[in-house]
Design a protein around this motif. Structure first.
Motif, mmCIF file in Angstrom:
data_model
loop_
_atom_site.group_PDB
_atom_site.id
_atom_site.type_symbol
_atom_site.label_atom_id
_atom_site.label_comp_id
_atom_site.label_asym_id
_atom_site.label_seq_id
_atom_site.Cartn_x
_atom_site.Cartn_y
_atom_site.Cartn_z
ATOM 1 N N SER A 1 2.905 12.068 6.574
ATOM 2 C CA SER A 1 3.178 11.488 5.254
ATOM 3 C C SER A 1 1.982 11.623 4.324
ATOM 4 C CB SER A 1 3.479 10.017 5.418
ATOM 5 O OG SER A 1 2.279 9.303 5.523
ATOM 6 N N HIS A 2 2.278 11.875 3.064
ATOM 7 C CA HIS A 2 1.198 12.027 2.090
ATOM 8 C C HIS A 2 0.956 10.736 1.337
ATOM 9 C CE1 HIS A 2 0.307 16.059 2.872
ATOM 10 N NE2 HIS A 2 1.508 16.508 2.588
ATOM 11 N N LEU A 3 1.470 9.625 1.891
ATOM 12 C CA LEU A 3 1.298 8.362 1.156
ATOM 13 C C LEU A 3 -0.106 7.822 1.314
ATOM 14 C CD1 LEU A 3 4.565 6.403 1.891
ATOM 15 C CD2 LEU A 3 3.876 7.588 -0.179
ATOM 16 N N TYR A 4 -0.722 8.120 2.470
ATOM 17 C CA TYR A 4 -1.998 7.472 2.773
ATOM 18 C C TYR A 4 -3.082 8.524 2.965
ATOM 19 C CZ TYR A 4 1.413 3.883 3.900
ATOM 20 O OH TYR A 4 2.452 2.998 3.835
ATOM 21 N N ASN A 5 -4.264 8.054 3.196
ATOM 22 C CA ASN A 5 -5.377 8.944 3.478
ATOM 23 C C ASN A 5 -5.096 9.740 4.751
ATOM 24 O OD1 ASN A 5 -8.366 9.296 4.731
ATOM 25 N ND2 ASN A 5 -8.383 9.298 2.516
ATOM 26 N N GLU A 6 -5.679 10.937 4.837
ATOM 27 C CA GLU A 6 -5.435 11.765 6.033
ATOM 28 C C GLU A 6 -5.845 11.046 7.306
ATOM 29 O OE1 GLU A 6 -5.712 14.506 2.583
ATOM 30 O OE2 GLU A 6 -6.656 12.666 3.239
ATOM 31 N N PRO B 1 0.815 -1.224 0.000
ATOM 32 C CA PRO B 1 0.000 0.000 0.000
ATOM 33 C C PRO B 1 0.846 1.270 0.000
ATOM 34 C CG PRO B 1 -0.847 -1.563 1.578
ATOM 35 C CD PRO B 1 0.436 -2.138 1.081
ATOM 36 N N SER B 2 2.088 1.186 0.474
ATOM 37 C CA SER B 2 2.879 2.425 0.526
ATOM 38 C C SER B 2 3.247 2.887 -0.879
ATOM 39 C CB SER B 2 4.137 2.206 1.351
ATOM 40 O OG SER B 2 4.900 1.168 0.775
ATOM 41 N N TYR B 3 3.131 2.001 -1.880
ATOM 42 C CA TYR B 3 3.459 2.414 -3.245
ATOM 43 C C TYR B 3 2.249 2.985 -3.981
ATOM 44 C CZ TYR B 3 8.121 0.424 -3.162
ATOM 45 O OH TYR B 3 9.431 0.195 -2.879
ATOM 46 N N LEU B 4 1.071 2.865 -3.365
ATOM 47 C CA LEU B 4 -0.149 3.230 -4.093
ATOM 48 C C LEU B 4 -0.125 4.709 -4.497
ATOM 49 C CD1 LEU B 4 -2.936 2.694 -5.145
ATOM 50 C CD2 LEU B 4 -3.841 2.742 -2.853
ATOM 51 N N THR B 5 0.089 5.583 -3.524
ATOM 52 C CA THR B 5 0.040 7.017 -3.845
ATOM 53 C C THR B 5 1.173 7.434 -4.789
ATOM 54 O OG1 THR B 5 -0.967 7.327 -1.702
ATOM 55 C CG2 THR B 5 -0.225 9.293 -2.811
ATOM 56 N N PRO C 1 -6.560 -0.592 3.437
ATOM 57 C CA PRO C 1 -7.319 0.104 4.485
ATOM 58 C C PRO C 1 -6.799 1.508 4.759
ATOM 59 C CG PRO C 1 -6.489 -2.032 5.259
ATOM 60 C CD PRO C 1 -5.983 -1.862 3.866
ATOM 61 N N LEU C 2 -5.520 1.765 4.479
ATOM 62 C CA LEU C 2 -4.984 3.098 4.813
ATOM 63 C C LEU C 2 -5.340 4.143 3.767
ATOM 64 C CD1 LEU C 2 -1.506 2.006 6.154
ATOM 65 C CD2 LEU C 2 -3.449 2.757 7.486
ATOM 66 N N GLY C 3 -5.813 3.694 2.593
ATOM 67 C CA GLY C 3 -6.368 4.637 1.620
ATOM 68 C C GLY C 3 -5.347 5.541 0.942
ATOM 69 N N ILE C 4 -5.882 6.540 0.239
ATOM 70 C CA ILE C 4 -5.020 7.514 -0.446
ATOM 71 C C ILE C 4 -5.453 8.908 -0.004
ATOM 72 C CG2 ILE C 4 -4.587 6.114 -2.490
ATOM 73 C CD1 ILE C 4 -6.795 7.664 -3.912
ATOM 74 N N PRO C 5 -4.556 9.901 -0.160
ATOM 75 C CA PRO C 5 -4.928 11.258 0.269
ATOM 76 C C PRO C 5 -6.193 11.734 -0.438
ATOM 77 C CG PRO C 5 -2.589 11.140 -0.218
ATOM 78 C CD PRO C 5 -3.174 9.833 -0.630
ATOM 79 N N HIS C 6 -6.972 12.493 0.295
ATOM 80 C CA HIS C 6 -8.277 12.888 -0.218
ATOM 81 C C HIS C 6 -8.159 13.798 -1.434
ATOM 82 C CE1 HIS C 6 -12.317 14.533 -0.251
ATOM 83 N NE2 HIS C 6 -12.652 13.427 0.357
#
Length: 2045
Positions: free
Chosen positions: A1384-1389, A481-485, A523-528
């Motif tokens: 970090s801007h890797l995941y959702n806020e 998931p850390s590579y998603l964003t 589950p950690l999502g992406i930034p909004h």
């Protein structure tokens, strides 16, 4: 049946039976004999051998059925192997004779077959003993084969397999002959014979070298031929043969001399692969290149050959093994990929072929790379694949950059690499997906450059490759998931930059869509903010599409694809962009029909293509919106969605004319448009498009009956419309198998492509139905049909009845008007549509319409029931029953059934008979038992059909139908049970094994029958036991069946039997059957095995486990398991299986089974389970860590635990689990936690080192968890430091559980230390990696929790050691201080919210603990000196931890308050949403508030408690609240909460700041406590109550509560609710503590007001003072407005719960009802005591009048508690509740209200009544004497006497009764009671007011004196009497002191003789007992004191009594003597001893 259980056949019993029973009897006898022979002694067997052989041989002639002949042969062979062998040759000759016989009649066939089977069995068992007879036998059998029919050929092949097996190398002379015969059978027209031949050849290749050397080519060609026209079983058997032979060719070491004559050429890997490749590419036409078809170039390889070869590849590689594959992976990969390269155009000449070939290649890669390699090797393989991708891409680039010299060359080369790339990319994706976060090193490795490679391929000219690359990125994002964003950013950036390249636009939009599809798996999502960027980009693409015609199609598609993918992110993301999406949707369609018309006249074929593409995309986006954002579908939004729909439908109706105008380029776009529209309409409710229903219906009808449909794709249309269970009777291809992925292409038929991603790019973001693999949409032509069928059902149900009738008739006509193949296709579509319609109507409980509508439906279904396509018949039978269900009319149903009856009676063809028999079954399924007469006729007809041996199909369908009827008839079927059962058994014993499908149906019928009989099967009556034994017999027959699915049926039948009649199922044989099939290649069999195991272990896990191990130890050959039960037990085998298995359902069952086993056995087999988990986890520490683990095993092996049978012995094997996958390791870590939980509920020694070691010494088999602590820590450490994030989370969770459970356990060898202390280095090392910068927030959050638990646990006492872990928290505090923006801007806020709150919560926990320790330490230490020493020792001072926290407290408090403020805002009801801050709170953003709520819920409670402690610690006196604010990006002081932006930053007074904070904490607590949800944790409630306690500990908040009465009442009501709804004593106690504080606050407030009033009115008259306190001057308390009333309610609630006797409603009388006093539990006592303390405080809160109103209640309750709990305790102690009630009484009686003039008289009356009540307690009630404790009651009376004003107790009637009680008590014999009574009297006698004390003195002194004199006469024997005497004397001495002068002399005169009488002279003193001596000492000492005090009286008494004087002198003299005698010896010691003992005695009270 019991008669069958003997060694010899019981012939007379046998002869009395009928034909069917005979067969059963024989089978049962043979089954019994098989077990008996093994158990009987050799001599007994030899004795009976001759008779037995004769009996067995005579059975040969009685034409035995297949199962019987198999058993018969087994027994014969067994008999000879145990007994003598000399008559065996005769037997062999006899069999050979039978085979040679010329009789060819069918009746003689079974005898011949039985003889063949017997020969096979004899040679298998006896082998070389039979010497040279085998050449004749084999020759004879082979000769017989020439004339045999298929059953004969089948049995002969199996028999030859057995002969070869038994003889081994000795059979060499016959090898060639057998080989020839088997070759011809391998291409037999009977599939069963092909399977048997493959098994025979597989046996042959063990010894026949030529098969894998000289004849290798011909064996391969032969196998390819065998694949032609094969079925699944043949493919499995033959591929196993081919794969094994080829693997053998590579690895075999050729035997030396024997083979030297043959050519000993080694076969190379290249040659073998070339051979397989030839089969894959050219099929069975082999090497004769010039066969006609091949020359013409028309034939492509038949699919079944290709699928067969694919399976052979997998067998080949699996046989060579994982290690081999690892070495040769590069060669293997290039060969496999070359299968789909352009050098072999055959495999990919059409797209359909290409898709199928790609599937095969993917399957080979997945099954080998995914199945055989461990994680390390998989990473290496991924690098190789990536290398291959890179090479292909380079070739591609070279071609593309070559200018357009030869464009044709280019396109050929594009095609050349595309399929290879697709396969490589998909496998790369799958690999990384399965590796999960363990693949991190692979992606970080820059030399591999995986991401760059995949992203660069996204620009490939072929759309399939672009899609595959996008899918590969999707897999990478799901796995890591850390590579998603970053990937999303990179693709969006490329898409923006390369907007002008068509490849880039489609490629990168696919990639973005695929990545968006991955978000729901992360589950950690992406930034909004990404939503905004994507939306803007999509709009940009759509708007710029028209600018450049070269790009318009691509940009349009890309734009809508992005929007559709964005919808999958759900309402939170989409809500903000919805308006823009709806606008785009509105613009994409013309507004009115006129516009559409004018559109038609404009444009050309290209613009129409783009338009249709755009509209289809828009439909897809809206479909995605409806599917994923249901919450946003409000009325208003639907209003916006609907307007374009009519236009979309209009366009649909115009499509055909547009197509005519612009020709074929529009064909595909128009089909796609149709499909998209249909899909959207299916999702919307029909009301939204009701105006267009008829137009849609017309289009659907046209679609379904269109003339240009070529293919009949029944296999994807019909299965959803058939019943799942009915599909089982059709082709086994419809069943789930491990090869489903490639077998699907055979199912669909030759003209149809398998699903593939390029058919529908929009499916790239959808979740795949079958789990994690690539989505596989079907070609649009097919999927449009299936959507049309689905939609037809909905629309047809919603149109008017007239139109419905019209359409149905039209459909019926369309079938009549077509011919041949076309007719079949139309019929298929029409029947599907009608079935879908009936299904929909039935599901929505609708109506079909009038009678006329039934006719066409009936005609359609009836026609289909007699269709040659079995699937269609199946769907029709389902529709037939649905029709009856919808019409719902008994007459109609009966008529339908009658139609079927008639057809079945008259028809002779199999088709009609199968269709109508299933129709009958379906009718029963949907309508239950129709009627008993129908049931009888159905059953009768089906019986007949099921015995029709000419057509196995009819038997199969009839039996299946019978099983449905049994199921639905339920109890009605009992009457038919016996005949049905005997029919099933008869068929099982007689149907040839080659007809597996009949056996499967028989199994289903038996299963249904067992279910119907159910618990009846437990009975003992003869009829039931016959039924039961028949069922067991049936199961036994099925277990022996060669077909795996029949075996699966047998297992599920036995599972049912075990559920209903567990005693009658032989568990050991069942378990052995399960273990053998645990690793079966058939998925359905494995599923059945695990479903059964799961059920068994719920009841008897230990037995199952033992049976499995016994089986593994005893069996030599049967268990060729991958699962190694012998070494790791069944549990270990299941873990190994879990690691290899990919099927979701199976994995779930394995986990459940293991969980049940763990729950019931982990505690008893602790070492074994922990070792299993450790072995699995140790593999993760490092894949090469095998060595270190082995050393650990050595140590454990020496312990000799009970699991030693299962611990692995080091016989050169590596340890059991090789490289388990991360998912298995996660499961093992979860198991460790479960084991700890199980031990918590077991023996206490599991958590007590000393006890565990003792018990272990007593019996070494004992085993306790605490002894394995090192292992637990090590496992947690290994898991917590792994590469896999999921495993790290599990490891940290395990560590947390270990810390919580073991923190307090002391280390016996080092007192004062705990056992965990030695592991602090491990804990620190496990936590450190979780705080690195690249760790995902969920792992860091978990680690914070562990940190705080570790610090709070108090394990580590040294400050420096704590600092290590503390440092980690300090670092994360620094990290989060920057606020929500900079994390970090890797995941959702919301992920950063989670991390921030986890850190704050951890600090809160540490702070709370520090404050607690500080408090506890402060209380016991009175002197400062002690604490100095404590610190000196270097151990932690209790303030050390507090000092550590203090450094950061300023920052923390600010952050805590900010978090609480956020929480308060987030929990506001929805109607305040508009008032919330626009930009969100301190730690959450407005958009992610929903996700953030959850994290706040998890952490707010501890933060609240910590904040309350901090506020009270500072006493609400805090410096400037803005200090240090610059640390935060925005100051989050709570003051910013209510500031209006206009007013500017107003500075508030400290008072305002306090008030805000106070209300924040109070508000959150009250909101939480007053609406406790059922999921509120204990931790939160306790923390919340503790926060309130802390708050009320300091004066300022108390004054706030005291002065605001409503607030107090509110709080009390909330606490009352908590007490009512939560049973936990700790919560109730905490609540009571808060109540007490609230009452204290109220008291302080009242006191303060009184004081200030007095100060103000100092001069005024006291009378005029206003009344303060509740009740004012009327005394009335208003419920709801009164604090006191609320408190009373709450206390009564607590008291009545503990002591129901206090409730007059319960006891039924208002007075004091006598019940037996009771002891409460410790918790109960605490609660009652706390409530009493509160009650006693209440009068002080009231005005005098108010106090009068509540006093009766308070007294009633207090005395009630006293009465209810006054139990006699040993030693005269008072129970804690009695002590509390006495304390409370004292408090109440001493209340100033009793003295206040306004309330004095009323109080006096009430107190008198209370005293009377206590006195009444003594009196017997209803004549029974009560067992109350006298001491408690007397103490209560004494409290009254001493604490109230005299007028209460001095009125004569009460005083008299009190005195009587004392008198009576003095008479009680119990010495303790007497002692206590004396002590109480002493306190009364010393009371200063004579009015109170004198009456008692007068009445009681004489009896006291008498008592003392009596003691003197008795000479005391016991210390208690000594104490009584001492207490009595004290009372008299007190009297002397109190008495008036004139009476004193008399008293002294009484006292002296008593004292002197106890003195001893010197002679007596020497011989006296210690008690007499102590008395002497006591008396002497007292005399010495009295003498000087009252010298005159003393002298006069002495003078008057010389005897006394003499005695006294003698005693004094004696005393001195003794002192003198002892002085010289030990002057010092004696003296001190003497004086101290006397002092002790005198200081008694």
């Amino acid at each position: 049946m019991e008669l069958a259980h003997s060694l010899l056949l019981n012939e007379e019993a046998y002869n009395q039976l009928g034909e069917v029973q005979k067969a059963e009897f024989i089978f049962d006898w043979l089954r019994y004999l098989e077990k008996l022979l093994v158990a009987t002694s050799r001599s007994d067997v030899k004795e009976k051998q001759k008779t037995l052989v004769e009996q067995l041989l005579s059975l040969l002639n009685s034409s035995p059925g297949p199962p019987t002949r198999k058993l018969l042969a087994k027994n014969l062979a067994l008999l000879y192997s145990i007994g003598d062998t000399f008559s065996v040759y005769e037997t062999i000759d006899k069999c050979n004779e039978l085979i040679r016989s010329k009789d060819d009649s069918p009746s003689y066939l079974p005898t011949k077959l039985a003889a063949v089977v017997c020969l096979g069995s004899l040679y298998k068992k006896l082998g070389r003993i039979l010497g040279n007879t085998f050449t004749d036998t084999v020759g004879n059998i082979l000769k017989a084969m020439k004339s045999a029919e298929s059953q004969g050929r089948y049995e002969i092949m199996l028999s030859l397999q057995n002969i070869l097996n038994g003889l081994g190398a000795a059979a060499t002379p016959c090898h060639r002959d057998v080989y020839k015969a088997a070759r011809s059978c391998l291409t037999d027209r009977s599939m069963a014979v092909r399977c048997a031949a493959a098994k025979c050849l597989l046996e042959l290749q063990n010894e026949a070298v030529f098969m894998w050397s000289t004849d290798l080519d011909s064996v391969a060609t032969l196998c390819f031929k065998s694949f032609e026209g094969s079925n699944y079983d043949v493919r499995i058997s033959v591929s196993k043969l081919l794969g094994t032979v080829l693997a053998k060719a590579i690895i075999a070491k050729h035997p030396g001399a024997a083979a030297s004559r043959q050519s000993t050429r080694r076969v190379s890997l290249e040659e073998v692969l070339e051979l397989l490749g030839t089969g894959f590419l050219r099929g069975s036409s082999g090497f004769l290149r010039a066969s006609g078809d091949m020359l013409k170039g028309t034939s492509s390889v038949s699919r079944d050959v290709r699928v067969g070869v694919t399976q052979a590849y997998v067998v080949f590689i699996s046989t060579l093994g994982g290690a081999w594959l690892e070495k040769n992976f590069a060669a293997f990969l290039s060969h496999i990929l070359s299968l789909v390269s352009q050098s072999h155009p055959k495999a990919t000449q059409t797209q359909i072929d290409a898709v199928c070939s790609r599937r095969c290649v993917s399957f080979i890669l997945r099954a080998t790379v995914g199945g055989l390699l461990g994680e390390k090797a998989q990473i290496a393989a991924a690098k190789d694949i990536c290398q291959a991708v890179w090479k292909l891409k380079k070739v591609m680039d070279a071609v593309m950059s070559d200018g357009n010299l030869e464009t044709r060359l280019g396109s050929a080369d594009v095609a050349a690499s595309q399929h290879m790339l697709v396969c490589a990319l998909q496998e790369l994706g799958n690999l990384i997906h399965s590796l999960g976060t363990t693949a991190a090193p692979l992606l970080q490795d820059s030399s591999a450059g995986i991401l760059d490679n995949v992203i660069s391929v996204t620009l490939h000219p072929s759309i399939s490759v672009r899609l595959a690359a996008a899918w590969c990125l999707h897999c990478i994002a799901v796995a890591l998931p850390s590579y998603l964003t970053p990937l999303l950013d990179r693709c969006l950036e490329r898409l923006t930059v390369l907007k002008s390249s068509p490849e880039a636009v489609t490629g990168f939009s696919f990639a973005v869509a695929a990545l968006l599809g991955a978000v729901k798996h992360c589950p950690l999502g992406i930034p909004h903010g990404k939503g905004k960027i994507i939306m803007a980009l999509a709009e940009d693409l759509l708007c710029s599409a028209a600018q450049n015609s070269r790009l318009s199609a691509q940009r349009t598609q890309a734009g809508w694809l992005l929007i559709a993918a964005l919808m999958t992110l759900g309402p939170a993301f989409v809500g903000h962009h919805l308006a823009r999406v709806l606008l785009l949707w509105k613009c994409v369609f013309p507004v009115s029909p006129e516009d559409l018309e004018s559109e038609k006249s404009r444009g050309d074929s290209f613009t129409w293509q783009v338009t249709l593409e755009g509209r289809a995309g828009a439909l897809c986006a809206i479909k995605s919106f409806v599917a994923h954002c249901g919450d946003l579908l409000t009325e208003e939004v639907i209003q916006h969605l609907v307007p374009p729909l009519p236009c979309a439908v209009d366009l649909l109706t115009q499509l055909s004319s547009i197509l005519k105008t612009y020709g074929s380029p529009l064909k595909t776009p128009s089909v796609v448009y149709r499909q998209r529209l249909y899909e959207l309409l299916i999702l919307l409710s029909p009301e939204t498009y009701e105006g267009n229903l008829s137009a849609i219906l017309k289009e659907l009808t046209a679609d379904l009956t269109a003339l240009d449909i070529q293919v009949a794709a029944s296999t994807f249309l019909l299965p959803p419309l058939c019943h799942q269970d009915d599909l089982l009777i059709l082709s086994p291809l419809l069943q789930e198998t491990d090869h489903r992925f490639i077998e699907e292409q055979l199912l669909l038929g030759s003209g149809i492509a398998c699903g593939s991603l390029e058919y529908d790019p929009y499916s790239i973001y959808e979740k795949d139905v079958e789990g994690d693999s690539v989505p596989k949409p079907l070609p649009p032509t097919l999927s449009v049909t299936s959507s049309a069928v689905k939609l037809f059902g909905v629309v047809c149900a919603h149109v008017g009845e007239a139109q419905r009738l019209l359409v149905l008739e039209q459909l019926l006509d369309s079938i009549k008007h077509t011919k041949g193949a076309r007719q079949q296709v139309v019929q298929l579509h029409v029947v599907s549509a009608v079935s879908s319609f009936l299904k929909y109507v039935a599901g929505s409980k609708g109506h079909l319409g009038p009678e006329e509508v039934r006719r066409p439906v009936l005609a359609l279904v009836m026609g289909a029931l007699e269709s040659p396509n079995p699937l269609l018949r199946c769907a029709a039978a389902e529709a037939w029953a649905r029709l009856a269900q919808v019409v719902d009319d008994g007459v109609f149903t009966a008529a339908l059934a009658q139609v079927s009856f008639d057809k079945l009676k008259s028809a002779r063809d199999a088709v009609t008979r199968t269709g109508h028999s299933l129709a009958l079954g379906s009718l029963h399924r949907y309508l239950g038992g129709i009627s008993s007469q129908h049931l009888n006729s159905c059953v009768g007809i089906l019986y007949t059909l099921s015995q029709d041996s000419t057509s196995p199909d009819v038997q199969t369908w009839a039996l299946h139908s019978l099983s449905l009827i049994i199921d639905s008839a339920g109890p009605l079927y009992y009457t038919h049970a016996e005949p049905t059962l005997s029919l099933i058994i008869m068929l099982l014993l007689n149907v040839p094994p080659t007809h597996a499908e009949v056996h499967q149906s028989l199994g289903r019928s038996l299963n249904a029958l067992i279910t119907t009989l159910g618990p009846e099967l437990q009975g003992n009556s003869t009829s039931v036991s016959t039924l039961r034994s028949s069922c067991l017999l049936g199961c036994a027959v099925m277990q022996d069946n060669p077909d795996c699915l029949v075996q699966a049926q047998a297992i599920s039948c036995l599972q049912q039997l075990h559920m209903f009649a567990p005693r009658h199922v032989n568990l050991s044989s069942l378990v052995s059957c399960l273990c053998v099939n645990l690793c079966s290649p058939y998925l359905l069999l494995r599923r059945a095995v695990l479903a059964c195991l799961r059920q068994l272990v719920q009841r008897e896990a230990a037995e199952v486990s033992e049976h499995a191990v016994m089986l593994a130890k005893n069996s030599r050959e049967e268990l060729t398991l991958d699962a190694n039960i012998r070494e790791v037990g069944l549990e270990g085998a299941l873990l190994t299986l879990l690691d290899k298995e990919t099927d979701r359902k199976l994995c779930h069952d394995i986990k459940e089974t293991l969980n049940h086993m763990l729950t019931s056995m982990a505690v008893d087999k602790l070492s074994f389970w922990l070792k299993l988990c450790k072995d699995v986890l140790a593999a993760s520490a490092d894949f090469a860590a095998v060595t270190c683990v082995d050393t650990m095993q050595e140590e454990e092996g020496d312990r000799g635990d009970d699991a030693s049978v299962l611990t692995s012995r080091s016989d050169g094997r590596p340890y059991p689990f090789t490289n388990p996958r991360w998912a298995t390791r996660v499961f093992a870590a979860e198991c460790v936690c479960r084991i700890i939980t199980q031990c918590e509920n077991a023996h206490s020694a599991h958590f007590d080192v000393a006890l565990a070691q003792d018990l272990k010494k007593k019996d070494s088999r004992n085993d306790f968890l605490v002894l394995h602590l090192a292992d637990l820590i090590r496992m947690a450490f290994m898991a917590a430091t792994d590469h896999s994030d999921q495993l790290r989370l599990s490891g940290l969770e395990t560590l947390l559980v270990v810390i919580r459970r073991f923190a307090t356990i002391p280390e016996p060898e080092f007192p004062g230390h705990v056992i965990l202390e030695q592991y602090q280095a491990n804990v620190g090392a496990a936590l450190r990696p979780a705080f690195t910068s690249e760790t995902p927030p969920d792992v860091t959050a978990k680690a914070c929790q562990v940190c705080s638990a570790w610090i709070a646990s108090g394990v580590v006492s040294d400050l420096n050691d704590i600092r290590r872990v503390h440092q980690l928290l300090v670092a994360s505090l620094t990290k989060i201080q920057v606020g929500k923006e900079a994390l970090s801007h890797l995941y959702n806020e919301s992920a950063s919210t989670m991390e921030i709150l986890a850190v704050l919560k951890a600090w809160a926990e540490v702070y709370i603990i520090a404050v607690e320790r500080h408090k506890n330490h402060r209380q016991p230490l009175k002197t400062p000196a002690c604490s100095e020493e404590g610190v000196g020792n270097g151990s932690i001072s209790p303030d050390g931890l507090l000092d550590l926290v203090h450094a950061d407290l300023g920052t923390l408090s600010r952050l805590w308050l900010a978090a609480l403020q956020d929480f308060a805002l987030l929990t506001l009801p929805s109607e305040f949403a508009s008032q919330l801050p626009v930009e969100g709170g301190a730690f959450y953003t407005a958009e992610t508030s929903e996700n953030a709520k959850l994290h706040y819920y998890n952490s707010w409670a501890l933060i609240l408690h910590a904040t309350a402690l901090w506020l009270t610690g500072t006493g609400f006196v805090v410096a400037d609240p803005d200090e240090g604010a610059p640390h935060l990006s925005r100051p989050v002081t709570p003051t910013s909460m209510c500031q209006g932006s206009s007013s500017g930053p107003t500075v508030k007074s400290p008072e305002d700041v306090y008030t805000e904070r106070f209300h924040l904490i109070l508000g959150i607590s009250v909101k939480f406590l007053c609406s406790l949800r059922s999921d509120a944790t204990m931790e939160s409630i306790t923390a919340c109550l503790h926060a309130l306690q802390a708050l009320l500990d300091v004066p300022w908040p108390r004054s706030k509560i005291g002065s605001d009465q409503d607030l107090g009442i509110e709080l009390l009501n909330v606490l009352h609710r908590v007490i009512l709804t939560r049973e936990s004593p700790s919560i109730q106690l905490a609540s009571l503590e808060v109540v007490r504080q609230i009452i204290c606050a109220a008291q302080e407030h009242v006191k303060e007001k009184r004081r200030s009033a007095e100060v103000d009115d100092g001069a005024a008259e006291k009378e005029t003072l206003p009344e303060f306190g509740e009740g004012k001057d009327t005394g009335g308390l208003v419920p709801g407005k009164s604090l006191v009333f609320a408190t009373l309610e709450l206390c009564v609630c607590i008291l009545v719960r503990q002591l129901p006797g206090l409730n007059p409603k319960l006891t039924g009388s208002p007075g004091v009802k006598a019940t037996k006093p009771q002891m409460l539990s410790e918790d109960g006592s605490r609660l009652v005591s706390a409530a009493l303390v509160i009650l006693s405080e209440l009068p002080a809160v009231c005005s005098p009048e108010g106090s009068i109103s509540i006093l009766p209640t308070i007294l009633y309750l207090t005395i009630g508690v006293l009465r209810e709990t006054a139990v006699k305790l040993p030693g005269g102690q008072l129970s804690s509740t009695v002590a509390a009630s006495l304390q409370a009484l004292k408090g109440i009686l001493a209340s100033p209200m009793a003295r206040a003039e306004k309330s004095h008289t009323a109080w006096t009356d009430l107190l008198r009544s209370a005293l009377t009540t206590i006195l009444d307690c003594w009196d017997p009630v209803d004549g029974t004497h009560q067992e109350l404790d006298e001491v408690s009651l007397l103490t209560a009376i004494t409290v009254f006497i001493l604490s109230t004003s005299p007028e209460v107790t001095t009125i004569p009637c009460l005083q008299k009764r009190c005195i009587e009680k004392f008198k009576a008590t003095l008479e009680i014999k119990d010495p303790m009671v007497q002692i206590k009574t004396y002590q109480l009297l002493l306190s009364i006698f010393q009371y200063p007011n004579p009015a109170v004390s004198y009456p008692y003195i007068y009445s009681l002194v004489s009896s006291i004196v008498e008592k003392l004199q009596e003691i003197d006469r008795r000479k005391p024997e016991e210390t208690t009497e000594l104490q009584i005497f001492q207490e009595g004397i004290k009372v008299l001495e007190a009297l002397v002191a109190v008495a008036e002068e004139q009476h004193r002399s008399q008293l002294v005169a009484c006292l002296l003789p008593i004292l002197i009488s106890f003195l001893l002279d010197e002679n007596a003193l020497g011989s006296a007992t210690s008690i007499m001596r102590n008395l002497h000492d006591f008396a002497l000492q007292n005399l010495m004191q009295i003498g000087p005090q009252y010298s005159s009286v003393f002298k006069s008494v002495m003078a008057s009594s010389p005897a006394l004087k003499a005695r006294l002198e003698a005693a004094i003299k004696g005393n001195q003597e003794t002192v003198k005698v002892k002085t010289p010896t030990s002057k010092h010691t004696n003296n001190s001893g003497k004086s101290s003992s006397i002092q002790l005695k005198t200081n008694f009270l």
